[in-house]
Enzyme design. Structure first.
Site, PDB file in Angstrom:
ATOM      1  N   GLY A  32       0.804  -1.223   0.000  1.00 36.53           N
ATOM      2  CA  GLY A  32       0.000   0.000   0.000  1.00 36.53           C
ATOM      3  C   GLY A  32       0.833   1.266   0.000  1.00 36.53           C
ATOM      4  O   GLY A  32       0.457   2.265   0.601  1.00 36.53           O
ATOM      5  N   PRO A 207      12.342  -7.808   9.746  1.00 37.34           N
ATOM      6  CA  PRO A 207      12.465  -7.501   8.316  1.00 37.34           C
ATOM      7  C   PRO A 207      12.431  -5.991   8.061  1.00 37.34           C
ATOM      8  O   PRO A 207      13.164  -5.496   7.188  1.00 37.34           O
ATOM      9  CB  PRO A 207      11.238  -8.184   7.698  1.00 37.34           C
ATOM     10  CG  PRO A 207      10.831  -9.219   8.691  1.00 37.34           C
ATOM     11  CD  PRO A 207      11.207  -8.704  10.040  1.00 37.34           C
ATOM     12  N   CYS A 398     -16.462   2.235 -22.604  1.00 40.07           N
ATOM     13  CA  CYS A 398     -15.502   2.035 -23.681  1.00 40.07           C
ATOM     14  C   CYS A 398     -15.841   0.765 -24.466  1.00 40.07           C
ATOM     15  O   CYS A 398     -16.742   0.775 -25.284  1.00 40.07           O
ATOM     16  CB  CYS A 398     -14.074   2.033 -23.121  1.00 40.07           C
ATOM     17  SG  CYS A 398     -12.861   2.476 -24.374  1.00 40.07           S
ATOM     18  N   HIS A 526     -13.721   6.855 -20.561  1.00 39.55           N
ATOM     19  CA  HIS A 526     -13.623   6.219 -19.235  1.00 39.55           C
ATOM     20  C   HIS A 526     -13.966   7.223 -18.139  1.00 39.55           C
ATOM     21  O   HIS A 526     -13.069   7.841 -17.559  1.00 39.55           O
ATOM     22  CB  HIS A 526     -12.200   5.693 -19.008  1.00 39.55           C
ATOM     23  CG  HIS A 526     -11.852   4.512 -19.840  1.00 39.55           C
ATOM     24  ND1 HIS A 526     -12.147   3.221 -19.457  1.00 39.55           N
ATOM     25  CD2 HIS A 526     -11.252   4.424 -21.043  1.00 39.55           C
ATOM     26  CE1 HIS A 526     -11.726   2.382 -20.391  1.00 39.55           C
ATOM     27  NE2 HIS A 526     -11.183   3.082 -21.370  1.00 39.55           N
ATOM     28  N   GLU A 528     -14.760   6.751 -15.227  1.00 40.62           N
ATOM     29  CA  GLU A 528     -14.264   6.333 -13.904  1.00 40.62           C
ATOM     30  C   GLU A 528     -12.979   7.055 -13.510  1.00 40.62           C
ATOM     31  O   GLU A 528     -12.709   7.214 -12.324  1.00 40.62           O
ATOM     32  CB  GLU A 528     -14.066   4.813 -13.844  1.00 40.62           C
ATOM     33  CG  GLU A 528     -12.991   4.219 -14.757  1.00 40.62           C
ATOM     34  CD  GLU A 528     -13.496   3.823 -16.139  1.00 40.62           C
ATOM     35  OE1 GLU A 528     -14.475   4.428 -16.612  1.00 40.62           O
ATOM     36  OE2 GLU A 528     -12.898   2.925 -16.752  1.00 40.62           O
TER      37      GLU A 528
HETATM   38  N1  GLN Z   1     -10.619  -2.605 -27.404  1.00 40.18           N
HETATM   39  C1  GLN Z   1     -11.357  -1.413 -27.622  1.00 40.18           C
HETATM   40  C2  GLN Z   1     -10.597  -0.406 -28.465  1.00 40.18           C
HETATM   41  O1  GLN Z   1      -9.406  -0.472 -28.552  1.00 40.18           O
HETATM   42  C3  GLN Z   1     -11.820  -0.798 -26.327  1.00 40.18           C
HETATM   43  C4  GLN Z   1     -10.717  -0.306 -25.461  1.00 40.18           C
HETATM   44  C5  GLN Z   1     -11.140  -0.040 -24.049  1.00 40.18           C
HETATM   45  O2  GLN Z   1     -12.145  -0.550 -23.572  1.00 40.18           O
HETATM   46  N2  GLN Z   1     -10.365   0.707 -23.326  1.00 40.18           N
HETATM   47  O3  GLN Z   1     -11.170   0.477 -29.036  1.00 40.18           O
END
Ligand code: GLN
Length: 558
Positions: A32, A207, A398, A526, A528
């Site tokens: 971590g 350690p 994606c 993405h 996220e």
């Molecule tokens: N494999 C897909 C592409 O290259 C999606 C990539 C992903 O999900 N990051 O477009």
């Protein structure tokens, strides 16, 4: 290669150059260190300091883009399009700030730079050596990142553990910093693991002592020790470690394994680490403002009814692959007063029939994350179809968006051979609804050749996406090679798939959704990566809200 990297003392006294905190690790990996670095940044930021963080990675790769996510974990992407180690995700979430490509340094980058400089004759006939040429290149990158960030405190996490053969150049470079720059401007934090021995029912410090000895052998005396353990650490053990490591006992901070990683900063504060660091670096006192974080941790610890989200994916033996996605789902669940019950479903088992797709009726929501390659895709497509037909909230990220497009094409647009060029080269009888754009076809290189980083996206009025974001124009991070094929756009829209987000020029399709479904939305980017525990992302909030109101939140019962 004569670029200077040392700050002038004058700049330092004017407060223009940040103080440095170097985080090293010992005993074992995976203890971590990333979360520790992120947490130190968090508590200093709560004290009002401007903070920046940087990761040094030992791999000879130039970036994380070519690393297998099933082995190495998530590839995190910054706004400026760097493909980095997942620790940068921790930093962004704990600091609630976006980092840049400067913040991720891999050995491959350094070697590439030094080797190219040698080929260009920049070393003027000298022998090119680990010290000083490689170590200088490391320091240059560190100072470049530190200066550009305008931070008051720059944290550097040195990947790997002390004693690793591959980490020597980084450790030597950070050792030199104190000599270059004055010990009062550099603080060394060593994170060491204290194993528990069941036979004698005790925590062992040996350690950790040895790893400090290794560190001192290369010339680094730690100022702070973070003692990681899975069990409570006694005062006498902290004292023992303090004695052997030559670190005052108040600066040996125990960090036992906690329920949620977000508790770590509060744990450090409780031991006064923010004050200790400020004192040791000669930084003035600033009051602490950590109410938001306290509120977050209180929410996390509170008992909450679960909401079950099925994640239909591939790299299931390596959950780190989906680190940011899991954190984004959790943050949204917490914001709705729920805990996330994440249900991992192996797409290949759906494909083989071992896992009947109807089982997914027990999920309140279904997500298909990013991915690469054909393996498991038919299982994912089946899951998406099930979500569409049964009106279960669905979020495609994606790859999950691309497969959503294929599913619609096959089952609603009379294109039974719809596919992505990723799985099958363009042939006449197939319909590549997801394809490579013209200019991309020429590229043979694999590293750094995807559409990467932040792209603006315009949202369509009255769409679900527009409603959730509450804005007309957004910016999201990308990492993919293939795109929605505009030749099929009209046909797919007729099949009920609305295009609700595109690049501002209308050319690249970024978001698709189904208006006839409570929540059926896919994004080419993405989201996220931009979700923060204290500021959950609107799409995840919307997805979780839809999942919760689908009222299938009863616990699994199987
Ligand atoms: N494999 C897909 C592409 O290259 C999606 C990539 C992903 O999900 N990051 O477009």
């Amino acid at each position: 290669m004569v670029a200077k990297h040392k700050p002038a003392r004058r700049e330092r006294t004017r407060g223009k150059i940040p103080k440095l905190i170097i985080v090293t690790g010992g005993v074992l990996s995976g203890l971590g260190k990333g979360v520790t670095t992120a947490s130190i940044g968090n508590i200093l930021k709560a004290r009002g300091f401007r903070v920046n963080t940087q990761k040094f990675d030992q791999y000879l790769n130039v970036d994380a883009g070519t690393l297998n996510p099933g082995e190495h974990g998530e590839v995190f992407v910054t706004d400026d399009g760097a493909e980095t180690d997942l620790d940068l995700g921790h930093y962004e979430r704990f600091l609630d700030q976006s980092l840049t490509k400067d913040c991720s340094v891999m050995t491959g980058q350094i070697y590439l730079e030094v080797t190219q400089a040698e080929r260009e004759g920049k070393y003027l006939g000298k022998t090119v050596q680990m010290i000083p040429h490689v170590t200088d290149a490391v320091k240059r990158r560190m100072w470049a990142a530190a200066r550009r960030s305008h931070a008051e405190i720059h944290l550097v996490e040195v990947g790997g553990t002390v004693g690793d053969y591959e980490g020597a150049h980084f450790l030597e470079a950070v050792r030199q910093l104190a000599a270059d720059d004055g010990k009062e401007n550099v603080l060394y934090v060593h994170v060491a693991f204290l194993p528990y021995l069941a036979a004698s029912d005790e925590i062992k410090t040996k350690p950790a002592q040895n790893s400090v000895r290794d560190l001192r052998a290369i010339g680094i005396q730690p100022d702070v020790i973070i003692a990681r353990a899975d069990h409570p650490i006694s005062k006498s053990q902290l004292e023992k470690l303090s004695l052997y490591a030559n670190v005052d006992v108040a600066s040996v901070i125990p960090v036992p394994t906690v329920g949620s990683m977000y508790e770590v900063p509060l744990h450090m504060e409780a031991h006064g680490l923010d004050r200790i660091i400020a004192q040791k670096l000669g930084l003035g006192f600033r009051p602490r403002n950590d109410r938001i974080w306290h509120r977050l941790v209180a929410t996390i610890k509170r008992r909450k009814p679960p909401v079950r989200i099925a994640m239909v994916g591939k790299y299931l033996n390596m959950k780190d692959t989906y680190m940011s996605l899991i954190e984004a789902l959790k943050a949204a669940a917490w914001a709705h007063g729920r805990s996330l019950d994440l249900w991992w479903v192996d797409a290949e088992q759906i494909e083989s029939g071992k896992f009947p797709v109807e089982e997914l009726q027990h999920a309140a929501g279904i997500a298909v994350p990013g991915g690469f390659g054909v393996r498991g895709t038919e299982g994912k497509i089946r899951a998406i179809r099930f979500a569409r037909e049964k009106k279960i909230p669905y979020l495609g990220l994606c790859f999950g968006m691309q497969l959503m497009v294929i599913e619609t094409a096959r089952h609603l647009a009379r294109l039974p051979h719809a596919t992505s060029e990723e799985f099958a080269p363009a042939e006449k009888k197939r319909d590549p609804v997801i394809h490579l754009m013209g200019e991309q076809k020429k590229t043979l290189l694999k590293g750094g050749t995807m559409r990467l980083g932040a792209w603006p996206c315009a949202l369509k009025e009255k769409s679900l996406a527009r409603k959730l974001y509450g804005e007309r124009r957004i910016s999201e991070r990308h990492r993919h090679r293939y795109e929605f094929n505009n030749a099929y756009r009209a046909k797919l829209e007729r099949a009920g798939l609305a295009v609700s987000g595109t690049t501002p020029d209308g050319q690249l399709v970024e978001i698709v959704e189904r208006p006839d479904h409570p929540f059926f939305l896919g994004v080419q980017f993405h989201p996220e990566f931009q979700s923060r525990p204290t500021r959950p992302h609107p799409l995840f909030l919307g997805f979780l809200k839809a999942a919760i109101s689908s009222r299938k939140t009863a616990s699994r019962g199987r």
